[in-house]
Scaffold this motif. Sequence first.
Motif, PDB file in Angstrom:
ATOM      1  N   SER A  69       2.534  -8.886   8.982  1.00  0.00           N
ATOM      2  CA  SER A  69       3.485 -10.239   9.242  1.00  0.00           C
ATOM      3  C   SER A  69       4.018 -10.456  10.774  1.00  0.00           C
ATOM      4  O   SER A  69       4.393 -11.609  11.168  1.00  0.00           O
ATOM      5  N   GLY A 122       9.323 -13.267   9.112  1.00  0.00           N
ATOM      6  CA  GLY A 122       9.911 -13.448   7.613  1.00  0.00           C
ATOM      7  C   GLY A 122       8.898 -13.923   6.707  1.00  0.00           C
ATOM      8  O   GLY A 122       9.487 -14.217   5.418  1.00  0.00           O
ATOM      9  N   LEU A 125       6.135 -10.831   3.959  1.00  0.00           N
ATOM     10  CA  LEU A 125       6.469 -10.152   2.683  1.00  0.00           C
ATOM     11  C   LEU A 125       6.327 -11.518   1.521  1.00  0.00           C
ATOM     12  O   LEU A 125       5.889 -10.898   0.592  1.00  0.00           O
ATOM     13  N   PHE A 148       6.141  -5.438   8.399  1.00  0.00           N
ATOM     14  CA  PHE A 148       6.948  -6.058   8.938  1.00  0.00           C
ATOM     15  C   PHE A 148       8.065  -5.363   9.782  1.00  0.00           C
ATOM     16  O   PHE A 148       7.931  -3.873   9.710  1.00  0.00           O
ATOM     17  N   GLU A 152      12.543  -8.875  11.530  1.00  0.00           N
ATOM     18  CA  GLU A 152      12.561  -9.529  10.360  1.00  0.00           C
ATOM     19  C   GLU A 152      13.578  -9.333   9.205  1.00  0.00           C
ATOM     20  O   GLU A 152      13.797 -10.412   8.534  1.00  0.00           O
ATOM     21  N   THR A 158      12.946 -12.691   4.060  1.00  0.00           N
ATOM     22  CA  THR A 158      12.667 -11.236   3.825  1.00  0.00           C
ATOM     23  C   THR A 158      13.479 -10.816   2.507  1.00  0.00           C
ATOM     24  O   THR A 158      12.795  -9.951   1.711  1.00  0.00           O
ATOM     25  N   VAL A 177       8.017  -1.100   7.055  1.00  0.00           N
ATOM     26  CA  VAL A 177       8.855  -1.579   7.803  1.00  0.00           C
ATOM     27  C   VAL A 177       8.965  -0.763   9.191  1.00  0.00           C
ATOM     28  O   VAL A 177       9.218   0.491   9.135  1.00  0.00           O
TER      29      VAL A 177
END
Length: 279
Positions: A69, A122, A125, A148, A152, A158, A177
């Motif tokens: 992402s 964003g 996901l 991500f 984000e 998200t 993440v």
Amino acid sequence: MNQLGHNIPIAERAYRIRRNALRMGEVQGQGYIAQALGIADVLAVAYFHAMDYRPDQPEWEERDRFLLSIGHYAIALYAALIEAGILPEDELDTYGTDDSRLPMSGMAAYTPGMEITGGSLGHGLPIAIGMALALKHKKSASFVYTLFSDGELDEGSTWEAAMSAGSYALDNLIGIVDVNNMQADGPSRGVLNFEPLVPKFEAFGWHVQRVDGNDIAALVAAFDTARNTDIKKPRLVICDTKMAKGVPFLEARERNHFLRVEPEEWTQAFVALEAGKTS
């Protein structure tokens, strides 16, 4: 599980990913090098322990998908794709140059192994949820991994996606993440505080783990749990990482979202990386 290079330790893979990223960074003299060094351990575990793929068939239908992402982390993913044998090593020196397959922000149309064009933060996901749903409809056993950033977490899309994934009980979705607490405007928690992350995602219906993203043993255990847990929920691995991990003088820079490295400092960076490997 992918067995590529199973006799090479994951720590060695992470070192090579960091070295590849430094080599690409040196081509431009600047870039998102700190992020690449910080996320290298996560990518090493993903590509050399967790994921199922075929290096010579990047579009193999039964592959696990890895969605980046964070488009500006492309230098990190290229470093991993080269180490995995999906991209040839001789393309390292083309990074960010005209007509290169390795543009500074990831673009799926240019690069084998790059599943999506990232960069508009964003989006990763939500796209991953669409892929995971499609794979469910096809009765596929493949997983969708999406990386991500903590930056984000500022984006409403998200959280809409997080709610959707929980609602659909997407147990073939593994979110990752990267919490390095740095974005373009400064420390991430200072820009918009997103903590506490674990109970927030749990409230959206996710199975959540939080680990040191630079601890390979902890990452292996977390990825195994994420993949194998018998629970009808999307899975999240929160990885707390250190920007520029492995090169202490770059780690120490207060603002390292986009690093400019002086010509004479590249040799120092490679020496420091090698020293950390052997210490």
